[in-house]
Every structure is written in C-alpha cells, then in structure tokens.
Design an enzyme around this catalytic site. Structure first.
Site, short mmCIF file in Angstrom:
data_model
loop_
_atom_site.label_atom_id
_atom_site.label_comp_id
_atom_site.label_asym_id
_atom_site.label_seq_id
_atom_site.Cartn_x
_atom_site.Cartn_y
_atom_site.Cartn_z
N HIS A 125 0.88 -1.17 0.00
CA HIS A 125 0.00 0.00 0.00
C HIS A 125 0.92 1.22 0.00
CE1 HIS A 125 -2.85 2.92 1.76
NE2 HIS A 125 -3.82 2.07 1.45
N ASP A 202 3.23 -4.47 8.11
CA ASP A 202 1.97 -3.73 8.03
C ASP A 202 0.83 -4.76 8.14
OD1 ASP A 202 -0.37 -2.63 7.12
OD2 ASP A 202 0.49 -1.73 5.32
N GLN A 205 -4.26 -5.30 6.78
CA GLN A 205 -5.20 -6.22 6.13
C GLN A 205 -5.21 -7.61 6.76
OE1 GLN A 205 -7.49 -5.59 3.92
NE2 GLN A 205 -6.89 -3.48 3.54
N LYS A 228 -10.60 -1.41 10.13
CA LYS A 228 -10.66 -2.57 9.24
C LYS A 228 -11.06 -3.83 10.00
CE LYS A 228 -7.25 -0.67 6.05
NZ LYS A 228 -8.05 -0.21 4.94
N CYS A 366 -4.62 2.19 -3.81
CA CYS A 366 -3.41 2.74 -3.18
C CYS A 366 -2.23 1.79 -3.33
CB CYS A 366 -3.63 3.07 -1.70
SG CYS A 366 -4.80 4.38 -1.44
C1 PLP Z 1 -2.20 -2.91 3.57
C2 PLP Z 1 -2.60 -1.55 4.03
N1 PLP Z 1 -1.70 -0.78 4.63
C3 PLP Z 1 -2.01 0.45 5.08
C4 PLP Z 1 -3.27 0.97 4.93
C5 PLP Z 1 -3.56 2.34 5.44
O1 PLP Z 1 -4.43 2.26 6.51
P1 PLP Z 1 -5.06 3.58 7.16
O2 PLP Z 1 -5.66 4.36 6.01
O3 PLP Z 1 -6.09 3.06 8.10
O4 PLP Z 1 -3.96 4.31 7.81
C6 PLP Z 1 -4.24 0.21 4.29
C7 PLP Z 1 -5.59 0.75 4.07
O5 PLP Z 1 -6.28 0.37 3.14
C8 PLP Z 1 -3.89 -1.08 3.83
O6 PLP Z 1 -4.79 -1.86 3.22
#
Ligand code: PLP
Length: 408
Positions: A125, A202, A205, A228, A366
């Site tokens: 992301h 991270d 997900q 999420k 993203c």
């Molecule tokens: C894999 C991953 N990392 C980071 C994020 C960013 O999360 P947030 O917008 O809640 O900070 C997302 C959000 O879709 C994501 O799917």
C-alpha cells in the site's frame, strides 16, 4: 465475553447498517478491505462513552477523567493480549496504520546514513512505500524492492539476494490489500534479522482475519487500523519492541509525551506516552478494545474458516464468467478478490454495481506499483467479511454479468 456459535444469519443482526438499502436495493457490502462495518456492541460502547464518561485522560483527578483513563488503558491491555505483546507499553495508540508507519519512518531519520539500504515488497500500500521514500530523501539511504510473480506472490529467493549488511530495515505487508496474498512474514523477518535489519510488518489487512502473535513472529514493529476490524476510524496501533521504542525519538512534541519542560530543555515521558503527544482518540481507543472483544467472542479460527468458504465460492462463481480475470491467485489468500472483465473499465463496473446496491472498490487500491506490474489501470475489488453470505455473492455474480452485458 462468552463464546458464541458461528452463524452468519445471527451475526448479521449485530450490524445495523446491513439493513439499509442503496439505490432501492438491499445493501451488499463488499468493501470490507477498505473499512469494515461496526457491530452494535461497538456502537454501544461509543454511545456509552459520550453519554456517560467523556473526559480528558491521564491528567484529571475527577471521576470522569479517571473512568475514561481506566477504560482507555484497559483497551491498551486488550490490544496487548490480542497481539501477544510482552508489555502493554509496547502498544502505542495511533490514528491508524499510516500514522504508525510514519512514526517509525521518522524515528529512523537520525539512525540511518547515506549508503544504508531499505527493502520494501512489490505489493505494498502507498502508506508503506511513501514514508520510507521520504526517509531515504532525508538520509541518503536507498530503497530496494522484493519482486513478485504473476500469482501475486513475493519471490523469496530474490529477497534473500537483496539482503546484506547494508540492509537496515525491511517492511512488508502481512496481507496485500489489492491481491489478498498472505505473505510469509516469519521467513521474511528471520532472514532480515540474520543480517541485523529491523522489520516492520503492516498488519492492516491481516488483523481482520489472522490473529498475529508479535512475539512468535519476533517482529520489531507491527501496525493495525481499527476501522478494518469492526472498530471506528481514526484509531489504530503501533506495536514496537521495547528496545526499539526506547531508541526511536518521539514523533510529535506536545502535551502528554513529556516528563519535564523548561525553556532550556524538555525530557520525555516513559513508554508508551513518549509517542502519544496531545489528546488521543480516547473513545476510539476504547471502541477498538470493544471491537477486539467482539471478534474474539466469535473466534478468529471460525472467522477465517467461514471467510475462506466465501472466498472459494466466490472465486469459482466469478471465474465461470467469460473474460473475467482474477489478480492475486496465491494459494494462501484472505477473502479478497481483485478482478477485471476484458474490455470493461473497473470504474464502469463499480458504478453499475453500486446502482444494484453492491459496494465494491475500484481503482488502484493505493497500490499503483501492483497495477503497473499487471499493466492495468486498476481492478474491481470485492472483499468479504464474516458477516457476508453466499447469497450476497450470488447477487454480485448476477450484477457483474448484468454490467458486462451493458458495457460490452
Ligand atoms: C495494507 C494496508 N496498509 C495500510 C493501509 C492504510 O491504513 P489507514 O488508512 O487506516 O492508515 C491500508 C488501508 O487500506 C492497507 O490496506
């Protein structure tokens, strides 16, 4: 909380939003990877907070402040237990994964030097790419990329080749938001540690589907967004090993994060407050704890087994549509299906599905490097949660067929 028997029909009753209609049709919510829905058990906690004990925490001697502080700190302990962190002060409340990653990336500014190397995976992301690129700009470090294959799996042999004594940090998602791939994070972490590099995973997900054990993974940093996983937006956590959190400087300055302030010098508070400047999202933190209670009462094994059933069913039904291609075909996936129909733009597909009451995400999610890899502008992404049903998948399949007939 008492353990409940897994039954999607009963579970759906916990989610008031699932009763609504969109464009005159019953809502079919398949955008769970972007934000999951909120059960009334969590909504009740939010209402209770603002109805009964809304107050600023940590500083007050009055009853409301103490009640709010207790609940907030209890939530931290729930999060600690859920992810099996060794200490509750290794859990830092943040506004979500993006904030958590930026906190760590900023902290490494004074640690890295020109010539150091960072390794990122090809399926991140943007929030796990851009903060590190900014860190490289500040320090002169360089970014290397672990490539992926057509199935949307990381090529581990190439990762091992990239590692050297120059590698200082490795970061990778536990689960890809665009493809659903579950990455072999334990292998990635162990290999990085062999060359002395720290690892940030991270977990944005993964957390809705997999109960990660940060001690078993031996990960240095792990990030989660509450929204999420049945919690509210604007709150999340950073897990960091105590030794790393002690090394990293504070991210933001302000109230709450200090021990003593004079105009000559400020000393910082102990963990976790050193990283929690300003009034936090108190209600959000407490509701995050309630979301974990809710999901744990259902059971993560039960959730994963049911979501896998949905994934298999949807994969089979969607693949039966001529011209449909799924991106992300790893054996080890969560309940995310990214797809396109040959000759149909994902945006057009998403717009027609919305008219039918079906919420999917369209675009690059993203994760533009993934779209560049497949040479596509984006995909349609249907992501399933434990409150979805096979009947809803039938509605999606019918909708995709209808949209295809209209657009081709
Ligand atoms: C894999 C991953 N990392 C980071 C994020 C960013 O999360 P947030 O917008 O809640 O900070 C997302 C959000 O879709 C994501 O799917």
């Amino acid at each position: 909380m008492e353990k409940t028997t897994f039954n999607p029909t009963v579970i759906r009753k916990d989610f008031p939003i699932l009763n609504r209609e969109v464009n005159g049709k019953p809502l079919v919510y398949f955008d769970n990877a972007a934000t999951s829905q909120t059960p009334r058990q969590v909504i009740d906690v939010i209402v209770d907070y603002y109805s009964n004990y809304n107050a600023n925490i940590h500083r007050g001697v009055h009853t409301l402040s103490q009640e709010a502080t207790d609940k907030y700190e209890q939530a931290r302990i729930k999060i600690q237990k859920h992810f099996n962190a060794a200490k509750s002060h290794e859990i830092i409340f943040t506004s979500g994964t993006t904030h958590s990653i930026n906190l760590v990336a900023n902290g490494f500014t004074s640690i890295l030097k020109a010539g150091d190397e960072l390794i990122v995976s090809a399926m991140e992301h943007h929030s796990n790419i851009v903060p590190w690129q900014m860190l490289c700009e500040r320090t002169g470090a360089t970014l290397k990329v672990i490539p992926m294959n057509e199935e949307g799996e990381l090529i581990l042999e190439e990762y091992l080749e990239l590692l050297s004594d120059k590698t200082k940090l490795v970061f990778c998602n536990h689960v890809s938001n665009a493809l659903g791939t579950v990455n072999p994070v334990k292998t990635i972490i162990d290999a990085a540690h062999k060359v002395g590099a720290a690892v940030l995973i991270d977990g944005a997900q993964a957390a809705p589907h997999i109960k990660a054990d940060v001690q078993e993974l031996n990960v240095d940093f792990y990030t989660v967004s509450a929204h999420k996983m049945c919690g509210p937006t604007g709150v999340g956590m950073l897990y960091g090993k105590e030794e790393w959190l002690n090394i990293l400087p504070p991210y933001q300055g302000g109230g709450e994060m200090i021990a003593e302030v004079t105009f000559e010098k400020t000393t910082y508070a102990d963990l976790p407050h050193k990283f929690e400047a300003g009034t936090p999202n108190i209600c959000g933190g407490i509701a995050f704890g309630a979301a974990l209670d809710y999901m744990n009462a259902i059971g993560f094994d039960e959730i994963a087994a049911y979501e896998n059933e949905l994934l298999e069913y949807a994969t089979e039904r969607l693949l039966a549509i001529e011209g449909l291609r799924i991106y992300g075909t790893s054996e080890n996936k969560t309940s995310v299906i990214s797809f396109n129909i040959e000759g149909v733009h994902p945006y057009d597909m998403g717009s027609i599905l919305d008219k039918l009451g079906i919420a999917v995400r369209t675009g690059h999610h993203c994760a533009q490097p993934i779209m560049d890899f497949y040479k596509i502008p984006g995909t349609v992404r249907a992501s399933f949660s434990f409150y979805n049903t096979k009947e809803e998948i039938d509605i999606l399949v019918e909708g995709v067929e209808k949209a295809k007939a209209m657009l081709l």
